[in-house]
Scaffold this motif. Structure first.
Motif, PDB file in Angstrom:
ATOM      1  N   SER A 169      -4.588   4.255   3.802  1.00 51.83           N
ATOM      2  CA  SER A 169      -5.777   4.680   4.537  1.00 51.83           C
ATOM      3  C   SER A 169      -5.456   5.830   5.485  1.00 51.83           C
ATOM      4  O   SER A 169      -6.222   6.787   5.601  1.00 51.83           O
TER       5      SER A 169
ATOM      6  N   THR B 215     -12.921   9.783   1.270  1.00 51.37           N
ATOM      7  CA  THR B 215     -11.905   9.525   2.295  1.00 51.37           C
ATOM      8  C   THR B 215     -12.531   9.656   3.687  1.00 51.37           C
ATOM      9  O   THR B 215     -11.971  10.288   4.584  1.00 51.37           O
TER      10      THR B 215
ATOM     11  N   GLY C 140     -14.455   6.707   5.408  1.00 49.82           N
ATOM     12  CA  GLY C 140     -14.171   5.511   6.179  1.00 49.82           C
ATOM     13  C   GLY C 140     -15.325   4.875   6.918  1.00 49.82           C
ATOM     14  O   GLY C 140     -15.144   3.829   7.551  1.00 49.82           O
TER      15      GLY C 140
ATOM     16  N   GLN D 128      -3.023  -0.021   5.244  1.00 55.52           N
ATOM     17  CA  GLN D 128      -3.097   0.889   6.390  1.00 55.52           C
ATOM     18  C   GLN D 128      -2.368   2.209   6.111  1.00 55.52           C
ATOM     19  O   GLN D 128      -2.822   3.283   6.527  1.00 55.52           O
TER      20      GLN D 128
ATOM     21  N   MET E 298      -9.368   5.493  -2.492  1.00 58.21           N
ATOM     22  CA  MET E 298      -8.791   6.362  -1.471  1.00 58.21           C
ATOM     23  C   MET E 298      -7.805   7.352  -2.093  1.00 58.21           C
ATOM     24  O   MET E 298      -7.777   8.529  -1.736  1.00 58.21           O
TER      25      MET E 298
ATOM     26  N   THR F  20      -8.671   8.307   5.117  1.00 58.13           N
ATOM     27  CA  THR F  20      -9.908   7.557   4.902  1.00 58.13           C
ATOM     28  C   THR F  20     -10.384   6.859   6.168  1.00 58.13           C
ATOM     29  O   THR F  20     -11.521   7.034   6.605  1.00 58.13           O
TER      30      THR F  20
ATOM     31  N   SER G  31      -9.851   0.011   7.465  1.00 55.97           N
ATOM     32  CA  SER G  31      -8.773  -0.806   8.025  1.00 55.97           C
ATOM     33  C   SER G  31      -8.985  -2.277   7.687  1.00 55.97           C
ATOM     34  O   SER G  31     -10.111  -2.703   7.411  1.00 55.97           O
TER      35      SER G  31
ATOM     36  N   GLY H  57     -15.320   5.676   0.553  1.00 54.11           N
ATOM     37  CA  GLY H  57     -13.926   5.531   0.143  1.00 54.11           C
ATOM     38  C   GLY H  57     -13.462   6.737  -0.652  1.00 54.11           C
ATOM     39  O   GLY H  57     -12.396   7.304  -0.408  1.00 54.11           O
TER      40      GLY H  57
END
Length: 508
Positions: free
Chosen positions: A313, A221, A223, A310, A247, A318, A321, A218
């Motif tokens: 992200s 960034t 994911g 979202q 993030m 990142t 989801s 996280g």
């Protein structure tokens, strides 16, 4: 004489690369430590030990064969060559455990490793089936990739040699005048946030293993997740809130973090990147809600929750989801996909772990447009200087910055267009193709289902190249390759002019 000098410079370049890969096995061996908590995976540790030995042999061969003295200065141009080769070799050695274990073939392993080091997060593995030691390795690749090879190499480079390398990787945040001191401060900030993230996610309801991995990926960034359903599988507002904070921290430039840590709030308030990032999220969340409300979510609170996650992200690059984007594609929610594609293209702050065009360049572009409008109403003789802050440093927008923005934007959209066309060639819609390639090029990791183990090799390698170009922001690669081609041409030209002896006579 010139060829001899050039040879010595390249000995230094590849000597530094060898020096790095003597230390690189330390990173490869970190996942092995987790076998003390998961003893059933000791057998899988052999793949990492074997990979570490390969890296070590490579490093020793280069370092001691070329005999480079520690601390030898390098230029930014030479630093570009080191960065390119360091990333390439680092990706290859990091892919070896997946290949040795038979989890992925060569193309897939290179893709997974590239996705890790570039902090992208697109994946070709089934996280529910691979051993935990490989999940840890994926997270570590993203965590160290977020810091960058330039930062890692500071442990192997002493003195002025680090300057050219640091700036070759595109970093401009010198927190303090001394590069090595800047690196130490960056690592202190980075590791502190990671530790806080682990504790916060554990307190929010994650287990220690999940908290460790998600904090690292996280903040980077990146994911990569330990769950097939990413953060959405936990179905926890508290976990999502902590993840959003991580993030944002990861997508904020280290210079801005340092300004905050010093308590210099006056300078902090003058930095435009965090403001622009916040405004962008505030603008796009309602648009995402409008494009999905009634189709996916029936309650406004639920729609806001998922739209906000979202949006953050995608913008921070990142790739976590809480929804299934394959379902979005099947439902034809292209407006939502295009909005997220734009956010992925925008990206986070300069000198952060994020990708994309970067908020610094977008903010400078907005200020330039404002200046042009302002100058229209001023006398022709008026001179306007536009300041832009980066951490504690005040700079002025000049022709060099404008040229950089133009070049980066041009290369980005040219590559984006080619990559999107390649993916659409395989029969995918324009919206899906643009979304998937923006995710790769901006090192995000969100997917509509195009990136999967059975994907064609053309798609896998197109996305691999996109991730690599996006992480190093094109210019480093262009500079490195151009420098090598130029040196090779000059060397051949000099060699051709040397006198040659034929039967005792000299011909030139």
């Amino acid at each position: 004489m010139y060829v001899l000098s050039l040879k010595k410079r390249y000995q230094i370049v590849f000597g530094y690369i060898g020096n790095l890969f003597i230390y690189f096995p330390v990173l490869l061996m970190i996942p092995v430590l987790f076998c003390f908590w998961y003893p059933e995976e000791w057998g899988d540790s052999l793949y990492f030990i074997a990979s570490a030995l390969v890296s070590l042999a490579f490093g020793f061969a280069f370092k001691y064969w070329l005999k480079v003295k520690p601390g030898t200065p390098i230029s930014v141009q030479e630093g570009a060559i080191i960065v390119v080769f360091a990333w390439v070799f680092g990706i290859v050695f990091s892919a070896l455990p997946f290949i040795f274990a038979g989890i992925l073939n060569f193309s897939q392993a290179i893709f997974e490793s590239t996705s890790g080091w570039t902090t992208t997060g697109l994946t070709l593995v089934d996280v529910t089936k691979i051993p935990k030691i490989f999940l840890v390795w994926r997270s570590l690749m993203q965590f160290f990739g977020g810091a960058g090879f330039a930062i890692i190499m500071m442990s192997a480079i002493v003195g002025p040699g680090g300057f050219g390398l640091y700036h070759a990787e595109g970093r401009v945040d010198n927190l303090v005048p001394n590069v090595k001191s800047s690196v130490r401060r960056i690592l202190v900030i980075y590791f502190s946030y990671a530790i806080i993230g682990v504790i916060a996610l554990k307190a929010a309801g994650m287990g220690w293993f999940d908290a460790f991995n998600h904090s690292l990926t996280g903040l980077a960034t990146g994911g990569f997740s330990t769950r097939a359903g990413s953060i959405g599988e936990f179905n926890s507002v508290t976990i999502e809130t902590v993840t959003i904070a991580l993030m944002f921290f990861g997508a904020t430039g280290f210079g801005i973090h340092y300004t905050l840590w010093k308590g210099n709030f006056r300078a902090l308030a003058k930095n435009g990147e965090p403001k622009l990032m916040g405004i962008t999220v505030l603008l796009f969340v309602p648009l995402l809600m409008a494009s999905t409300f009634g189709y996916l979510f029936s309650h406004a609170s639920e729609s806001f929750r998922h739209a906000a996650f979202q949006a953050v992200s995608a913008l921070t690059g990142t790739g976590f989801s809480t929804v299934d984007f394959t379902f979005w594609s099947q439902k034809g929610l292209y407006a939502g996909l295009y909005l997220l594609t734009l956010l992925m293209i925008f990206g986070g702050d300069m000198d952060s772990t994020s990708g994309g065009l970067k908020q610094y360049r977008l903010y400078a572009l907005i200020k330039l447009i404002g200046v042009e409008i302002k100058e229209f109403f001023l006398p022709r003789s008026a001179v306007v200087r536009t300041e832009i802050w980066k951490g504690e440093s005040k700079r002025y927008i000049d022709s060099n910055l404008v040229k950089e923005i133009l070049v980066i934007f041009s290369l980005y959209f040219l590559t984006f267009g080619v990559g999107t066309a390649v993916i659409s060639f395989y029969g995918y819609s324009l919206a899906d193709s643009a979304f998937e390639y923006a995710s790769a090029l901006s090192t995000v990791g969100l997917s509509v289902g195009i990136t999967r183990p059975d994907a064609p090799s053309g798609i896998i390698w197109t996305e691999t190249v996109g991730m690599f170009l996006g992480r190093l922001e094109f210019l480093v690669i262009v500079y490195g390759i151009t420098k090598m081609i130029k040196d090779a041409k000059l060397a051949f030209k000099v060699e051709d002019k040397k006198p040659r002896k034929f039967g005792g006579n000299e011909n030139t």
